[in-house]
Design a protein around this motif. Sequence first.
Motif, PDB file in Angstrom:
ATOM      1  N   ALA A   1       0.844  -1.202   0.000  1.00 34.89           N
ATOM      2  CA  ALA A   1       0.000   0.000   0.000  1.00 34.89           C
ATOM      3  C   ALA A   1       0.876   1.248   0.000  1.00 34.89           C
ATOM      4  N   ARG A   2       1.894   1.237   0.808  1.00 36.70           N
ATOM      5  CA  ARG A   2       2.813   2.382   0.893  1.00 36.70           C
ATOM      6  C   ARG A   2       3.500   2.641  -0.443  1.00 36.70           C
ATOM      7  N   GLN A   3       3.949   1.570  -1.061  1.00 33.85           N
ATOM      8  CA  GLN A   3       4.627   1.696  -2.348  1.00 33.85           C
ATOM      9  C   GLN A   3       3.658   2.183  -3.429  1.00 33.85           C
ATOM     10  N   ALA A   4       2.455   1.622  -3.470  1.00 35.45           N
ATOM     11  CA  ALA A   4       1.471   2.000  -4.488  1.00 35.45           C
ATOM     12  C   ALA A   4       1.084   3.474  -4.384  1.00 35.45           C
ATOM     13  N   ILE A   5       0.805   3.922  -3.159  1.00 38.44           N
ATOM     14  CA  ILE A   5       0.439   5.325  -2.957  1.00 38.44           C
ATOM     15  C   ILE A   5       1.618   6.233  -3.298  1.00 38.44           C
ATOM     16  N   GLY A   6       2.800   5.841  -2.884  1.00 33.06           N
ATOM     17  CA  GLY A   6       3.990   6.627  -3.207  1.00 33.06           C
ATOM     18  C   GLY A   6       4.197   6.771  -4.703  1.00 33.06           C
ATOM     19  N   GLU A   7       4.004   5.687  -5.445  1.00 28.78           N
ATOM     20  CA  GLU A   7       4.158   5.728  -6.905  1.00 28.78           C
ATOM     21  C   GLU A   7       3.144   6.667  -7.546  1.00 28.78           C
ATOM     22  N   LEU A   8       1.894   6.586  -7.091  1.00 28.78           N
ATOM     23  CA  LEU A   8       0.866   7.466  -7.664  1.00 28.78           C
ATOM     24  C   LEU A   8       1.227   8.931  -7.461  1.00 28.78           C
ATOM     25  N   TRP A   9       1.606   9.284  -6.250  1.00 26.04           N
ATOM     26  CA  TRP A   9       1.911  10.693  -5.976  1.00 26.04           C
ATOM     27  C   TRP A   9       3.213  11.123  -6.642  1.00 26.04           C
ATOM     28  N   ARG A  10       4.178  10.227  -6.777  1.00 27.07           N
ATOM     29  CA  ARG A  10       5.426  10.604  -7.446  1.00 27.07           C
ATOM     30  C   ARG A  10       5.170  10.953  -8.907  1.00 27.07           C
ATOM     31  N   ARG A  11       4.203  10.288  -9.521  1.00 28.99           N
ATOM     32  CA  ARG A  11       3.867  10.600 -10.918  1.00 28.99           C
ATOM     33  C   ARG A  11       3.106  11.913 -11.041  1.00 28.99           C
ATOM     34  N   ALA A  12       2.187  12.158 -10.117  1.00 30.20           N
ATOM     35  CA  ALA A  12       1.325  13.333 -10.226  1.00 30.20           C
ATOM     36  C   ALA A  12       1.923  14.565  -9.540  1.00 30.20           C
ATOM     37  N   HIS A  13       2.463  14.383  -8.356  1.00 30.03           N
ATOM     38  CA  HIS A  13       2.985  15.489  -7.534  1.00 30.03           C
ATOM     39  C   HIS A  13       4.253  15.029  -6.830  1.00 30.03           C
ATOM     40  N   PRO A  14       5.346  14.913  -7.548  1.00 32.86           N
ATOM     41  CA  PRO A  14       6.568  14.376  -6.936  1.00 32.86           C
ATOM     42  C   PRO A  14       7.019  15.166  -5.702  1.00 32.86           C
ATOM     43  N   GLU A  15       6.721  16.450  -5.679  1.00 32.02           N
ATOM     44  CA  GLU A  15       7.128  17.278  -4.546  1.00 32.02           C
ATOM     45  C   GLU A  15       6.347  16.944  -3.275  1.00 32.02           C
ATOM     46  N   ARG A  16       5.200  16.290  -3.393  1.00 30.66           N
ATOM     47  CA  ARG A  16       4.370  15.949  -2.231  1.00 30.66           C
ATOM     48  C   ARG A  16       4.438  14.467  -1.864  1.00 30.66           C
ATOM     49  N   ALA A  17       5.073  13.656  -2.685  1.00 30.25           N
ATOM     50  CA  ALA A  17       5.040  12.205  -2.499  1.00 30.25           C
ATOM     51  C   ALA A  17       5.524  11.769  -1.122  1.00 30.25           C
ATOM     52  N   ASP A  18       6.648  12.297  -0.671  1.00 26.81           N
ATOM     53  CA  ASP A  18       7.183  11.884   0.627  1.00 26.81           C
ATOM     54  C   ASP A  18       6.238  12.260   1.761  1.00 26.81           C
ATOM     55  N   THR A  19       5.614  13.424   1.653  1.00 30.23           N
ATOM     56  CA  THR A  19       4.658  13.859   2.669  1.00 30.23           C
ATOM     57  C   THR A  19       3.450  12.938   2.707  1.00 30.23           C
ATOM     58  N   VAL A  20       2.928  12.590   1.540  1.00 32.76           N
ATOM     59  CA  VAL A  20       1.753  11.718   1.478  1.00 32.76           C
ATOM     60  C   VAL A  20       2.082  10.334   2.025  1.00 32.76           C
ATOM     61  N   VAL A  21       3.261   9.824   1.717  1.00 36.25           N
ATOM     62  CA  VAL A  21       3.672   8.515   2.242  1.00 36.25           C
ATOM     63  C   VAL A  21       3.795   8.590   3.763  1.00 36.25           C
ATOM     64  N   ALA A  22       4.330   9.696   4.286  1.00 38.98           N
ATOM     65  CA  ALA A  22       4.422   9.865   5.742  1.00 38.98           C
ATOM     66  C   ALA A  22       3.024   9.923   6.359  1.00 38.98           C
ATOM     67  N   GLU A  23       2.092  10.604   5.687  1.00 35.04           N
ATOM     68  CA  GLU A  23       0.716  10.672   6.175  1.00 35.04           C
ATOM     69  C   GLU A  23       0.054   9.302   6.143  1.00 35.04           C
ATOM     70  N   LEU A  24       0.424   8.484   5.169  1.00 34.81           N
ATOM     71  CA  LEU A  24      -0.090   7.120   5.129  1.00 34.81           C
ATOM     72  C   LEU A  24       0.428   6.333   6.338  1.00 34.81           C
ATOM     73  N   GLY A  25       1.650   6.599   6.747  1.00 30.87           N
ATOM     74  CA  GLY A  25       2.187   5.979   7.955  1.00 30.87           C
ATOM     75  C   GLY A  25       1.394   6.381   9.193  1.00 30.87           C
ATOM     76  N   GLU A  26       0.976   7.653   9.249  1.00 32.76           N
ATOM     77  CA  GLU A  26       0.123   8.108  10.348  1.00 32.76           C
ATOM     78  C   GLU A  26      -1.234   7.404  10.298  1.00 32.76           C
ATOM     79  N   THR A  27      -1.741   7.221   9.081  1.00 31.51           N
ATOM     80  CA  THR A  27      -3.002   6.494   8.920  1.00 31.51           C
ATOM     81  C   THR A  27      -2.852   5.077   9.451  1.00 31.51           C
ATOM     82  N   ARG A  28      -1.728   4.455   9.158  1.00 32.33           N
ATOM     83  CA  ARG A  28      -1.478   3.096   9.656  1.00 32.33           C
ATOM     84  C   ARG A  28      -1.555   3.056  11.178  1.00 32.33           C
TER      85      ARG A  28
END
Length: 140
Positions: A28-55
């Motif tokens: 899940a972390r990898q999939a979400i990271g890939e999506l955001w890296r394609r669309a908004h690479p500048e936000r990808a790390d933040t979104v992945v970190a937020e997914l960790g908070e969701t976990r």
Amino acid sequence: MELELAELAGLAASAVVSGVATAGWEGARQAIGELWRRAHPERADTVVAELGETRDEVLVARRNGDERAELELVGEWQARLRRLLVANPEMVPELQRLIDESWPAVREREPRAGAVTLTANASGSSHITMSGRDINITKG
């Protein structure tokens, strides 16, 4: 088109939130990271970190039996994914592919739009009344 995007985002959000609390966390972390890296690479790390908070939140919610908290998290991720798809409609097939490949059971357990699923368990002299819509009960 908006309804289809919302439904697809809902399926993906359900899969993501369910996946973060299981062995599917890394996927899940990898999939979400890939999506955001394609669309908004500048936000990808933040979104992945937020997914960790969701976990973390999902694990606490499950430990406490708090289904509402988990549903709220699904809603949050559905909104994020819907906005991502509205801004980047070319990602629809990619998200669909991720759902089909990474979380194939999601399609089978998710109710269709407009569907109502009711489940009840009773024992002893219990009485259960369930309705998918209006109900009128008169005891005489």
